[in-house]
Scaffold this motif. Structure first.
Motif, PDB file in Angstrom:
ATOM      1  N   THR A  51       0.901  -1.073   0.040  1.00  0.00           N
ATOM      2  CA  THR A  51       0.081  -0.147  -0.142  1.00  0.00           C
ATOM      3  C   THR A  51       0.901   1.032  -0.171  1.00  0.00           C
ATOM      4  O   THR A  51       0.360   2.608  -0.075  1.00  0.00           O
ATOM      5  N   LEU A  52       2.124   1.077   0.062  1.00  0.00           N
ATOM      6  CA  LEU A  52       2.966   2.359   0.327  1.00  0.00           C
ATOM      7  C   LEU A  52       3.088   2.852  -1.527  1.00  0.00           C
ATOM      8  O   LEU A  52       2.481   2.406  -2.283  1.00  0.00           O
ATOM      9  N   THR A  53       3.338   4.297  -1.402  1.00  0.00           N
ATOM     10  CA  THR A  53       3.262   4.838  -2.756  1.00  0.00           C
ATOM     11  C   THR A  53       4.564   4.196  -3.656  1.00  0.00           C
ATOM     12  O   THR A  53       5.612   3.753  -2.979  1.00  0.00           O
ATOM     13  N   GLU A  54       4.667   4.840  -4.944  1.00  0.00           N
ATOM     14  CA  GLU A  54       5.522   4.354  -5.579  1.00  0.00           C
ATOM     15  C   GLU A  54       6.861   5.225  -5.138  1.00  0.00           C
ATOM     16  O   GLU A  54       8.012   4.683  -5.111  1.00  0.00           O
ATOM     17  N   THR A  55       6.711   6.424  -4.762  1.00  0.00           N
ATOM     18  CA  THR A  55       7.821   7.127  -4.498  1.00  0.00           C
ATOM     19  C   THR A  55       8.387   6.797  -3.059  1.00  0.00           C
ATOM     20  O   THR A  55       9.656   6.718  -3.149  1.00  0.00           O
ATOM     21  N   ARG A  56       7.555   6.210  -2.348  1.00  0.00           N
ATOM     22  CA  ARG A  56       7.998   5.413  -1.057  1.00  0.00           C
ATOM     23  C   ARG A  56       9.027   4.424  -1.385  1.00  0.00           C
ATOM     24  O   ARG A  56      10.161   4.186  -0.793  1.00  0.00           O
ATOM     25  N   MET A  57       8.590   3.489  -2.116  1.00  0.00           N
ATOM     26  CA  MET A  57       9.122   2.161  -2.389  1.00  0.00           C
ATOM     27  C   MET A  57      10.491   2.599  -3.144  1.00  0.00           C
ATOM     28  O   MET A  57      11.387   1.724  -3.062  1.00  0.00           O
ATOM     29  N   LEU A  58      10.609   3.757  -4.083  1.00  0.00           N
ATOM     30  CA  LEU A  58      11.729   3.876  -4.699  1.00  0.00           C
ATOM     31  C   LEU A  58      12.757   4.543  -3.852  1.00  0.00           C
ATOM     32  O   LEU A  58      14.137   4.250  -4.010  1.00  0.00           O
TER      33      LEU A  58
ATOM     34  N   LEU B 265      14.942  -2.103 -10.358  1.00  0.00           N
ATOM     35  CA  LEU B 265      13.817  -2.179  -9.599  1.00  0.00           C
ATOM     36  C   LEU B 265      12.643  -1.267 -10.132  1.00  0.00           C
ATOM     37  O   LEU B 265      12.897  -0.046 -10.069  1.00  0.00           O
ATOM     38  N   GLU B 266      11.663  -1.959 -10.581  1.00  0.00           N
ATOM     39  CA  GLU B 266      10.395  -0.991 -11.403  1.00  0.00           C
ATOM     40  C   GLU B 266       9.086  -0.938 -10.446  1.00  0.00           C
ATOM     41  O   GLU B 266       8.904  -1.977  -9.945  1.00  0.00           O
ATOM     42  N   THR B 267       8.391  -0.012 -10.453  1.00  0.00           N
ATOM     43  CA  THR B 267       7.262   0.013  -9.832  1.00  0.00           C
ATOM     44  C   THR B 267       6.013   0.168 -10.785  1.00  0.00           C
ATOM     45  O   THR B 267       6.198   0.740 -12.008  1.00  0.00           O
ATOM     46  N   ASN B 268       4.730  -0.004 -10.206  1.00  0.00           N
ATOM     47  CA  ASN B 268       3.592  -0.041 -10.839  1.00  0.00           C
ATOM     48  C   ASN B 268       2.702   0.534  -9.873  1.00  0.00           C
ATOM     49  O   ASN B 268       2.568  -0.386  -9.077  1.00  0.00           O
ATOM     50  N   ARG B 269       1.863   1.520 -10.196  1.00  0.00           N
ATOM     51  CA  ARG B 269       0.636   1.528  -9.163  1.00  0.00           C
ATOM     52  C   ARG B 269      -0.655   1.415  -9.891  1.00  0.00           C
ATOM     53  O   ARG B 269      -0.788   1.750 -11.014  1.00  0.00           O
ATOM     54  N   ALA B 270      -1.478   0.586  -9.258  1.00  0.00           N
ATOM     55  CA  ALA B 270      -2.783   0.278  -9.636  1.00  0.00           C
ATOM     56  C   ALA B 270      -3.732  -0.141  -8.730  1.00  0.00           C
ATOM     57  O   ALA B 270      -3.042  -0.964  -7.708  1.00  0.00           O
ATOM     58  N   VAL B 271      -4.991   0.229  -8.645  1.00  0.00           N
ATOM     59  CA  VAL B 271      -6.046  -0.166  -7.973  1.00  0.00           C
ATOM     60  C   VAL B 271      -5.644  -0.115  -6.400  1.00  0.00           C
ATOM     61  O   VAL B 271      -6.065  -0.995  -5.571  1.00  0.00           O
ATOM     62  N   GLY B 272      -4.890   0.785  -5.979  1.00  0.00           N
ATOM     63  CA  GLY B 272      -4.684   1.153  -4.453  1.00  0.00           C
ATOM     64  C   GLY B 272      -3.324   0.695  -4.210  1.00  0.00           C
ATOM     65  O   GLY B 272      -3.110   0.851  -2.930  1.00  0.00           O
TER      66      GLY B 272
ATOM     67  N   THR C 140       0.694  -0.497  -4.852  1.00  0.00           N
ATOM     68  CA  THR C 140       2.107  -0.519  -5.643  1.00  0.00           C
ATOM     69  C   THR C 140       2.649  -1.810  -5.796  1.00  0.00           C
ATOM     70  O   THR C 140       2.731  -2.572  -4.746  1.00  0.00           O
ATOM     71  N   THR C 141       3.133  -2.268  -6.803  1.00  0.00           N
ATOM     72  CA  THR C 141       4.090  -3.448  -7.128  1.00  0.00           C
ATOM     73  C   THR C 141       5.368  -3.027  -7.455  1.00  0.00           C
ATOM     74  O   THR C 141       5.726  -1.889  -8.141  1.00  0.00           O
ATOM     75  N   ALA C 142       6.393  -3.423  -6.927  1.00  0.00           N
ATOM     76  CA  ALA C 142       7.849  -3.329  -7.299  1.00  0.00           C
ATOM     77  C   ALA C 142       8.462  -4.574  -7.610  1.00  0.00           C
ATOM     78  O   ALA C 142       8.115  -5.650  -6.968  1.00  0.00           O
ATOM     79  N   ARG C 143       9.387  -4.651  -8.563  1.00  0.00           N
ATOM     80  CA  ARG C 143       9.951  -5.959  -8.971  1.00  0.00           C
ATOM     81  C   ARG C 143      11.415  -5.664  -9.471  1.00  0.00           C
ATOM     82  O   ARG C 143      11.550  -4.761 -10.175  1.00  0.00           O
ATOM     83  N   THR C 144      12.120  -6.612  -9.166  1.00  0.00           N
ATOM     84  CA  THR C 144      13.620  -6.625  -9.378  1.00  0.00           C
ATOM     85  C   THR C 144      13.792  -7.492 -10.556  1.00  0.00           C
ATOM     86  O   THR C 144      13.063  -8.308 -10.963  1.00  0.00           O
ATOM     87  N   ALA C 145      14.737  -7.000 -11.535  1.00  0.00           N
ATOM     88  CA  ALA C 145      15.263  -8.016 -12.571  1.00  0.00           C
ATOM     89  C   ALA C 145      16.685  -7.509 -12.815  1.00  0.00           C
ATOM     90  O   ALA C 145      17.017  -6.687 -13.061  1.00  0.00           O
ATOM     91  N   ILE C 146      17.371  -8.600 -12.944  1.00  0.00           N
ATOM     92  CA  ILE C 146      19.084  -8.792 -13.562  1.00  0.00           C
ATOM     93  C   ILE C 146      18.835  -8.270 -15.083  1.00  0.00           C
ATOM     94  O   ILE C 146      18.320  -8.914 -15.874  1.00  0.00           O
ATOM     95  N   THR C 147      19.487  -7.078 -15.421  1.00  0.00           N
ATOM     96  CA  THR C 147      19.663  -6.651 -16.845  1.00  0.00           C
ATOM     97  C   THR C 147      21.186  -6.944 -17.495  1.00  0.00           C
ATOM     98  O   THR C 147      20.858  -7.133 -18.610  1.00  0.00           O
ATOM     99  N   ALA C 148      21.979  -7.014 -16.716  1.00  0.00           N
ATOM    100  CA  ALA C 148      23.352  -7.375 -17.224  1.00  0.00           C
ATOM    101  C   ALA C 148      24.119  -8.196 -16.079  1.00  0.00           C
ATOM    102  O   ALA C 148      23.876  -7.705 -14.893  1.00  0.00           O
TER     103      ALA C 148
ATOM    104  N   VAL D 207      12.997  -6.232   1.058  1.00  0.00           N
ATOM    105  CA  VAL D 207      11.761  -6.759   1.533  1.00  0.00           C
ATOM    106  C   VAL D 207      11.729  -6.302   2.974  1.00  0.00           C
ATOM    107  O   VAL D 207      10.522  -5.903   3.347  1.00  0.00           O
ATOM    108  N   SER D 208      12.657  -6.523   3.776  1.00  0.00           N
ATOM    109  CA  SER D 208      12.735  -5.937   5.080  1.00  0.00           C
ATOM    110  C   SER D 208      12.089  -4.574   5.363  1.00  0.00           C
ATOM    111  O   SER D 208      11.486  -4.077   6.240  1.00  0.00           O
ATOM    112  N   ALA D 209      12.733  -3.633   4.501  1.00  0.00           N
ATOM    113  CA  ALA D 209      12.470  -2.295   4.591  1.00  0.00           C
ATOM    114  C   ALA D 209      10.833  -2.185   4.289  1.00  0.00           C
ATOM    115  O   ALA D 209      10.197  -1.195   4.972  1.00  0.00           O
ATOM    116  N   ILE D 210      10.567  -2.638   3.284  1.00  0.00           N
ATOM    117  CA  ILE D 210       8.980  -2.595   2.900  1.00  0.00           C
ATOM    118  C   ILE D 210       7.972  -3.026   4.038  1.00  0.00           C
ATOM    119  O   ILE D 210       7.265  -2.581   4.468  1.00  0.00           O
ATOM    120  N   VAL D 211       8.435  -4.446   4.494  1.00  0.00           N
ATOM    121  CA  VAL D 211       7.632  -5.111   5.675  1.00  0.00           C
ATOM    122  C   VAL D 211       7.562  -4.326   6.887  1.00  0.00           C
ATOM    123  O   VAL D 211       6.638  -4.179   7.568  1.00  0.00           O
TER     124      VAL D 211
END
Length: 137
Positions: free
Chosen positions: A16-23, A68-75, A77-85, A118-122
């Motif tokens: 339920t945190l905002t995208e800004t806070r999760m970033l 780490l990308e975020t997306n806000r929908a339906v109240g 926020t989702t955040a997901r990591t992905a290895i790019t290189a 994860v610890s910071a979010i929880v």
């Protein structure tokens, strides 16, 4: 050529945190990782993503880059990591190991980063939903 299995490792968090806070937490956690071989560095930030890298302590070479990308929908926020290189460990023996089984340099620091995040979010949202993909076979 097949990628190492570790490249699939990621964490996905619904909160339920905002995208800004999760970033903000994503950036803050970079400084918390204590790894003997490398450090986590924030490379860039946009309104929906933070790009981070793992850098060797001595030479400063980039070992891995992830986002780490975020997306806000339906109240929520989702955040997901992905290895790019990434770079794999060198050595005579590793050349005999199939590509899918090779180890990524700095992977332990990436795992530590995911734990810190994860610890910071929880800590701020006890109802957060966490999905961890280990990247191990």
């Amino acid at each position: 050529m097949a990628k190492p299995a570790q490249t699939r490792a990621s964490v996905s968090v619904g909160s339920t945190l905002t995208e800004t806070r999760m970033l903000e937490l994503a950036e803050k956690c970079a400084a918390s990782v204590d790894d003997p071989n490398c450090r986590v560095r924030v490379e860039s930030r946009t309104p929906h993503a933070v790009t981070l890298s793992l850098r060797d302590h001595f030479e400063g070479d980039e070992l891995m880059k992830f986002v780490l990308e975020t997306n806000r929908a339906v109240g929520r926020t989702t955040a997901r990591t992905a290895i790019t290189a990434f770079n794999v460990k060198d050595g005579g023996v590793s050349m005999l190991v199939p590509a899918a089984k090779r180890k990524i340099r700095g992977f332990s620091a990436y795992e530590a980063y995911m734990d810190w995040y994860v610890s910071a979010i929880v800590a701020e949202d006890r109802g957060a939903i966490v999905t961890l993909v280990s990247g191990k076979e």
